[in-house]
Scaffold this active site. Sequence first.
Site, PDB file in Angstrom:
ATOM      1  N   PHE A   1      -3.705   2.625  15.325  1.00 49.37           N
ATOM      2  CA  PHE A   1      -4.398   4.001  14.342  1.00 49.37           C
ATOM      3  C   PHE A   1      -5.485   3.330  13.861  1.00 49.37           C
ATOM      4  O   PHE A   1      -5.794   1.874  13.656  1.00 49.37           O
ATOM      5  CB  PHE A   1      -3.316   4.272  13.463  1.00 49.37           C
ATOM      6  CG  PHE A   1      -2.109   5.399  13.730  1.00 49.37           C
ATOM      7  CD1 PHE A   1      -1.391   4.998  14.913  1.00 49.37           C
ATOM      8  CD2 PHE A   1      -2.452   6.578  13.158  1.00 49.37           C
ATOM      9  CE1 PHE A   1      -0.474   6.182  15.081  1.00 49.37           C
ATOM     10  CE2 PHE A   1      -1.407   7.561  13.538  1.00 49.37           C
ATOM     11  CZ  PHE A   1      -0.620   7.443  14.470  1.00 49.37           C
TER      12      PHE A   1
ATOM     13  N   PRO B   1      -2.365 -12.201  10.486  1.00 48.38           N
ATOM     14  CA  PRO B   1      -2.550 -11.900  12.026  1.00 48.38           C
ATOM     15  C   PRO B   1      -2.658 -10.580  12.156  1.00 48.38           C
ATOM     16  O   PRO B   1      -2.142  -9.598  11.510  1.00 48.38           O
ATOM     17  CB  PRO B   1      -1.268 -12.485  12.691  1.00 48.38           C
ATOM     18  CG  PRO B   1      -0.104 -12.105  11.705  1.00 48.38           C
ATOM     19  CD  PRO B   1      -0.655 -12.582  10.266  1.00 48.38           C
TER      20      PRO B   1
ATOM     21  N   ASN C   1       0.931  -0.977   0.030  1.00 46.21           N
ATOM     22  CA  ASN C   1      -0.049   0.015   0.013  1.00 46.21           C
ATOM     23  C   ASN C   1       0.920   1.343  -0.017  1.00 46.21           C
ATOM     24  O   ASN C   1       2.136   0.815   0.016  1.00 46.21           O
ATOM     25  CB  ASN C   1      -1.141  -0.105   1.214  1.00 46.21           C
ATOM     26  CG  ASN C   1      -0.382  -0.055   2.727  1.00 46.21           C
ATOM     27  OD1 ASN C   1       0.402   0.911   2.932  1.00 46.21           O
ATOM     28  ND2 ASN C   1      -0.193  -1.190   3.374  1.00 46.21           N
TER      29      ASN C   1
HETATM   30  O1  PMT Z   1       3.051   6.095   6.519  1.00 40.39           O
HETATM   31  P1  PMT Z   1       2.258   7.471   6.090  1.00 40.39           P
HETATM   32  O2  PMT Z   1       2.521   7.696   4.619  1.00 40.39           O
HETATM   33  O3  PMT Z   1       2.850   8.369   6.726  1.00 40.39           O
HETATM   34  O4  PMT Z   1       0.947   7.408   6.495  1.00 40.39           O
HETATM   35  C1  PMT Z   1       0.480   6.952   7.816  1.00 40.39           C
HETATM   36  C2  PMT Z   1      -0.771   6.288   7.720  1.00 40.39           C
HETATM   37  C3  PMT Z   1      -1.916   6.896   7.092  1.00 40.39           C
HETATM   38  C4  PMT Z   1      -0.469   4.875   7.313  1.00 40.39           C
HETATM   39  C5  PMT Z   1      -0.840   6.038   9.614  1.00 40.39           C
HETATM   40  O5  PMT Z   1      -1.319   7.362   9.926  1.00 40.39           O
HETATM   41  C6  PMT Z   1      -2.168   5.406   9.709  1.00 40.39           C
HETATM   42  O6  PMT Z   1      -3.292   5.483   9.515  1.00 40.39           O
HETATM   43  N1  PMT Z   1      -1.745   3.847  10.026  1.00 40.39           N
HETATM   44  C7  PMT Z   1      -2.889   2.862  10.120  1.00 40.39           C
HETATM   45  C8  PMT Z   1      -3.061   1.964   8.918  1.00 40.39           C
HETATM   46  C9  PMT Z   1      -3.976   1.189   8.960  1.00 40.39           C
HETATM   47  O7  PMT Z   1      -3.766  -0.067   8.522  1.00 40.39           O
HETATM   48  O8  PMT Z   1      -5.044   1.264   9.723  1.00 40.39           O
HETATM   49  P2  PMT Z   1      -6.358   0.150   9.788  1.00 40.39           P
HETATM   50  O9  PMT Z   1      -7.421   0.962  10.477  1.00 40.39           O
HETATM   51  O10 PMT Z   1      -6.504  -0.730   8.732  1.00 40.39           O
HETATM   52  O11 PMT Z   1      -5.573  -0.631  11.025  1.00 40.39           O
HETATM   53  C10 PMT Z   1      -5.985  -0.536  12.286  1.00 40.39           C
HETATM   54  C11 PMT Z   1      -4.685  -0.776  13.323  1.00 40.39           C
HETATM   55  O12 PMT Z   1      -4.385  -2.094  13.407  1.00 40.39           O
HETATM   56  C12 PMT Z   1      -3.529   0.023  13.172  1.00 40.39           C
HETATM   57  O13 PMT Z   1      -2.880   0.485  14.123  1.00 40.39           O
HETATM   58  C13 PMT Z   1      -2.736  -0.989  12.394  1.00 40.39           C
HETATM   59  O14 PMT Z   1      -1.398  -0.787  12.467  1.00 40.39           O
HETATM   60  C14 PMT Z   1      -3.185  -2.133  13.017  1.00 40.39           C
HETATM   61  N2  PMT Z   1      -3.038  -3.323  12.277  1.00 40.39           N
HETATM   62  C15 PMT Z   1      -3.831  -3.602  11.195  1.00 40.39           C
HETATM   63  C16 PMT Z   1      -3.821  -4.891  10.511  1.00 40.39           C
HETATM   64  C17 PMT Z   1      -3.068  -5.927  11.103  1.00 40.39           C
HETATM   65  N3  PMT Z   1      -2.987  -7.215  10.216  1.00 40.39           N
HETATM   66  N4  PMT Z   1      -2.358  -5.712  11.940  1.00 40.39           N
HETATM   67  C18 PMT Z   1      -2.266  -4.579  12.690  1.00 40.39           C
HETATM   68  O15 PMT Z   1      -1.606  -4.261  13.713  1.00 40.39           O
END
Ligand code: PMT
Length: 396
Positions: free
Chosen positions: A323, A305, A210
């Site tokens: 996040f 996971p 991504n």
């Molecule tokens: O890297 P940049 O270009 O600076 O951009 C920053 C960002 C937009 C990536 C960052 O600010 C952000 O929003 N990160 C979270 C992105 C994300 O995957 O969000 P999510 O809503 O899909 O996931 C929720 C949370 O679960 C996040 O903390 C993620 O790290 C975590 N996660 C998700 C999937 C997974 N398999 N394992 C995880 O730990």
Amino acid sequence: MAHLFNRNILLGVSGGIAAYKSAELVRALQERGAKVRVIMTHGAQEFITPLTLQALSGNPVHTELLDERAELGMGHIELARWADALLIAPATADLISRLSAGRADDLLTTVALATAAPMMLAPAMNQQMWKDQATAANINTLVERGVKIVGPEAGLQACGDIGPGRMEAPEVIADAAGGLFTSGELAGKRIVITAGPTREALDPVRYISNNSSGKMGYALAQAAVDAGAITTLVSGPVNLAAPEHTQVLNVQSAEEMLDQCLQLLPDCDIFIACAAVADYRPATVQNQKIKKGPEEVTLQMVRNPDIVATVASHEQKPYTVGFAAETNDVLAYARDKMQRKGLDMIVANDVADQSIGFNSDENAVTVLWPDGEQTIERANKTTIARQIVHLIAQHS
Ligand code: PMT
């Protein structure tokens, strides 16, 4: 010598005889690694030309609030967002008075109001003006609002008086500016931060990934170091220099990221999951490059996971911050994610707006915890990260 590596310092110059020292200050800031942009008041231009500061800073000098050309490029709001810190040297009695009153009657005072970045003033004026009760009251007001003051020093003044009111030496100001970024509020805490994208391999040369650049996670690591934390980044593939005093562990896939994080858990007080982890990976990874074949192919994917949820349910659970990158109903989805994943705090990131979030220098977020929330207005990621780390320090 203080480090200002990669810091965006916005230098405001107001109209006093000490303005000639601003040229040296630009150099001193650059020697410490800062990128410098300059705003001059009209008064400042009576003492030193914009051309001098433009040549030294390597950037156009900004002088006008209402300037059509500037608003198309670096207008006052962009300057306010660009700044990691606003340093005003010299700060005259008049400028200090206008800042304390919250005036926005020229470019410099308007940017001062519009920026979320920390601010430092190096006052310079006649010794009697410095001692005057009005100036003292204005300085107190600004200090109460969190503005830092460096100097002035005492000595022989340009007007012939002797006393306090001379602008501090440029080297001293540049070193003091380094202190704007350090707080010590997480001194000794061990922080692990995930950053960047993951890459889920299809074959030896192709993968699913991504647009995460890692900028937000790396800015958080710098902010954590500045707050005194012992900081480790578990980073997906990005093109960023490691923040100073940060251990960077490079990984590719979600599974590798999880393994690395679990190994770090026994020595982790605070875990911040900023990485954009792929939710799915290809069910099989081919050993050889996949050959072009039929018109259509179907890819089978399996769930990865969930790293942050695994950390949050671990028996050695640290204070866990996630996040939430959402395009609609941002706060409701984020709060739901915080509860479902067992997090202590979540940073809601509206990624529908493509000028912030993924692969941008700026962001705007709302930080949520079980019984509260705080919105952090749009700013560069360094400023956003500093405020997120401050909230983590308050709540962890
Ligand atoms: O890297 P940049 O270009 O600076 O951009 C920053 C960002 C937009 C990536 C960052 O600010 C952000 O929003 N990160 C979270 C992105 C994300 O995957 O969000 P999510 O809503 O899909 O996931 C929720 C949370 O679960 C996040 O903390 C993620 O790290 C975590 N996660 C998700 C999937 C997974 N398999 N394992 C995880 O730990």
